[in-house]
Scaffold this active site. Structure first.
Site, PDB file in Angstrom:
ATOM      1  N   ASP A  38       0.830  -1.211   0.000  1.00 57.52           N
ATOM      2  CA  ASP A  38       0.000   0.000   0.000  1.00 57.52           C
ATOM      3  C   ASP A  38       0.868   1.268   0.000  1.00 57.52           C
ATOM      4  O   ASP A  38       1.991   1.259   0.499  1.00 57.52           O
ATOM      5  CB  ASP A  38      -0.912  -0.025   1.242  1.00 57.52           C
ATOM      6  CG  ASP A  38      -2.101   0.893   1.078  1.00 57.52           C
ATOM      7  OD1 ASP A  38      -2.295   1.453  -0.023  1.00 57.52           O
ATOM      8  OD2 ASP A  38      -2.839   1.066   2.066  1.00 57.52           O
ATOM      9  N   HIS A  55       2.859   3.034  -8.844  1.00 59.76           N
ATOM     10  CA  HIS A  55       2.686   1.599  -9.133  1.00 59.76           C
ATOM     11  C   HIS A  55       3.917   1.041  -9.862  1.00 59.76           C
ATOM     12  O   HIS A  55       4.345  -0.077  -9.599  1.00 59.76           O
ATOM     13  CB  HIS A  55       1.433   1.369  -9.981  1.00 59.76           C
ATOM     14  CG  HIS A  55       0.165   1.757  -9.278  1.00 59.76           C
ATOM     15  ND1 HIS A  55      -0.089   1.425  -7.963  1.00 59.76           N
ATOM     16  CD2 HIS A  55      -0.934   2.448  -9.701  1.00 59.76           C
ATOM     17  CE1 HIS A  55      -1.275   1.891  -7.612  1.00 59.76           C
ATOM     18  NE2 HIS A  55      -1.806   2.521  -8.648  1.00 59.76           N
ATOM     19  N   LEU A 149      11.438 -20.354  -3.855  1.00 62.49           N
ATOM     20  CA  LEU A 149      10.312 -19.523  -3.402  1.00 62.49           C
ATOM     21  C   LEU A 149       9.126 -19.579  -4.374  1.00 62.49           C
ATOM     22  O   LEU A 149       9.315 -19.553  -5.592  1.00 62.49           O
ATOM     23  CB  LEU A 149      10.797 -18.066  -3.311  1.00 62.49           C
ATOM     24  CG  LEU A 149       9.756 -17.004  -2.996  1.00 62.49           C
ATOM     25  CD1 LEU A 149       9.417 -16.996  -1.505  1.00 62.49           C
ATOM     26  CD2 LEU A 149      10.242 -15.611  -3.410  1.00 62.49           C
TER      27      LEU A 149
HETATM   28  C1  FPP Z   1      -2.081   0.096  -3.322  1.00 65.17           C
HETATM   29  O1  FPP Z   1      -1.569   1.388  -3.319  1.00 65.17           O
HETATM   30  C2  FPP Z   1      -1.489  -0.653  -4.415  1.00 65.17           C
HETATM   31  C3  FPP Z   1      -2.184  -1.260  -5.413  1.00 65.17           C
HETATM   32  C4  FPP Z   1      -3.639  -1.247  -5.509  1.00 65.17           C
HETATM   33  C5  FPP Z   1      -1.488  -1.922  -6.505  1.00 65.17           C
HETATM   34  C6  FPP Z   1      -0.290  -2.715  -6.107  1.00 65.17           C
HETATM   35  C7  FPP Z   1       0.505  -2.984  -7.294  1.00 65.17           C
HETATM   36  C8  FPP Z   1       1.857  -2.921  -7.315  1.00 65.17           C
HETATM   37  C9  FPP Z   1       2.699  -2.634  -6.152  1.00 65.17           C
HETATM   38  C10 FPP Z   1       2.558  -3.177  -8.552  1.00 65.17           C
HETATM   39  C11 FPP Z   1       3.120  -4.558  -8.593  1.00 65.17           C
HETATM   40  C12 FPP Z   1       2.438  -5.372  -9.574  1.00 65.17           C
HETATM   41  C13 FPP Z   1       3.041  -6.347 -10.259  1.00 65.17           C
HETATM   42  C14 FPP Z   1       2.246  -7.143 -11.188  1.00 65.17           C
HETATM   43  C15 FPP Z   1       4.461  -6.657 -10.110  1.00 65.17           C
HETATM   44  P1  FPP Z   1      -2.573   2.608  -3.540  1.00 65.17           P
HETATM   45  O2  FPP Z   1      -2.635   2.912  -4.983  1.00 65.17           O
HETATM   46  O3  FPP Z   1      -3.885   2.287  -2.912  1.00 65.17           O
HETATM   47  O4  FPP Z   1      -1.818   3.738  -2.769  1.00 65.17           O
HETATM   48  P2  FPP Z   1      -2.519   4.930  -1.943  1.00 65.17           P
HETATM   49  O5  FPP Z   1      -3.289   4.296  -0.829  1.00 65.17           O
HETATM   50  O6  FPP Z   1      -1.358   5.737  -1.479  1.00 65.17           O
HETATM   51  O7  FPP Z   1      -3.400   5.674  -2.910  1.00 65.17           O
END
Ligand code: FPP
Length: 263
Positions: A38, A55, A149
């Site tokens: 997150d 992301h 893993l």
């Molecule tokens: C939450 O942060 C994150 C997500 C919904 C997406 C997670 C995806 C990645 C970390 C990319 C990795 C993916 C692959 C396939 C390797 P948020 O957008 O909710 O952040 P915020 O709460 O600060 O808005």
């Protein structure tokens, strides 16, 4: 730590600290580590960048953490990449998130093979765009024989829905006369969840959530019954070796009793 302590006990570099700790057997190693990645959006906002830049950087963190988890001897690393609720985000963000697995596997599968990592998924990948789904299937196939893993992506995953699906399957079996109601138990439910293929490693020993939020957000609600939870304020793109070490160190100190009393 006081200034005095810092001066006279200079902090080791983070990489030395984790490597040394692992070499010395200083950590209890979770068999299954699950991560709610997150804070990508807030990381980007802080830098006046579009959310998707967070992301993209978050994807680099997945690569880093996969390597660390493998080196630490963790057996399963489940990462929450896309929830069933994430479809309601702005469409450009959703389409970016759908392209990420393609980019990730295009650039990283050779390294995953080198690291002996096997790719798996939980969640309904049939509803992903065709190119995303194909990239995931290819990565799974190419790494299927790896014995190290398991890098398990939760993709289009919703924890409550998987419980509903398991309940429906069992209900069908009962209706067909293949199962007695009394034969519905924890094991038969666990086998029908999307983590069923992980067997005794299906339940995370440790769940880490970054960015300061302290909730599970529909992530592995059945499997998390006895998981240790670790929250850090660090945004996912910034999550580094020192943060990984801190999570392992915290887990090492936990006293897991599973409802029992101390011996
Ligand atoms: C939450 O942060 C994150 C997500 C919904 C997406 C997670 C995806 C990645 C970390 C990319 C990795 C993916 C692959 C396939 C390797 P948020 O957008 O909710 O952040 P915020 O709460 O600060 O808005």
């Amino acid at each position: 730590m006081s200034i005095f302590a810092r001066v006279f006990h200079p902090k080791k570099t983070e990489s030395q600290s984790l490597k040394e700790g692992l070499a010395a057997g200083s950590y209890k190693i979770p068999k299954h580590l699950a991560i709610i990645m997150d804070g990508n959006g807030r990381w980007a906002k802080k830098r006046h960048l579009p959310r998707v830049a967070g992301h993209k950087e978050g994807m680099e963190t997945v690569k880093r953490v996969t390597k660390l988890a493998n080196e630490a001897g963790i057996e399963v690393l489940t990462v929450y990449a896309f929830s069933t609720e994430n479809w309601s985000r702005p469409s450009d963000e959703v389409s970016f998130l759908m392209k990420l697995p393609v980019t990730f596997f295009d650039t990283f599968v050779p390294e995953l093979i080198e690291q002996n990592v096997r790719v798996e998924t939980i969640g309904d990948i049939d509803k992903l765009p065709e190119t995303t789904k194909q990239a995931v299937i290819d990565a799974k196939e190419k790494t299927a024989k790896n014995t190290g893993l398991i890098l398990n992506f939760a993709l289009n995953y919703g924890g409550q829905q998987e419980i509903v699906d398991a309940a429906r399957q069992l209900a069908r079996e009962v209706a067909a006369g293949d199962r007695l109601v009394e034969q519905i138990d924890q094991e038969s439910i666990a086998e029908r969840l999307t983590t069923g293929f992980l067997g005794e490693k299906a339940n995370p020993d440790l769940i880490v959530r970054t960015s300061g939020e302290e909730r599970l957000s529909n992530f592995l609600p059945y499997q998390a019954a006895y998981s240790e939870l670790y929250f850090t304020d660090v945004f996912w793109p910034d999550f580094g070796e020192g943060d990984f070490e801190a999570a392992l160190a915290a887990y090492t100190k936990r006293d897991r009793r599973f409802g029992n009393v101390k011996a």
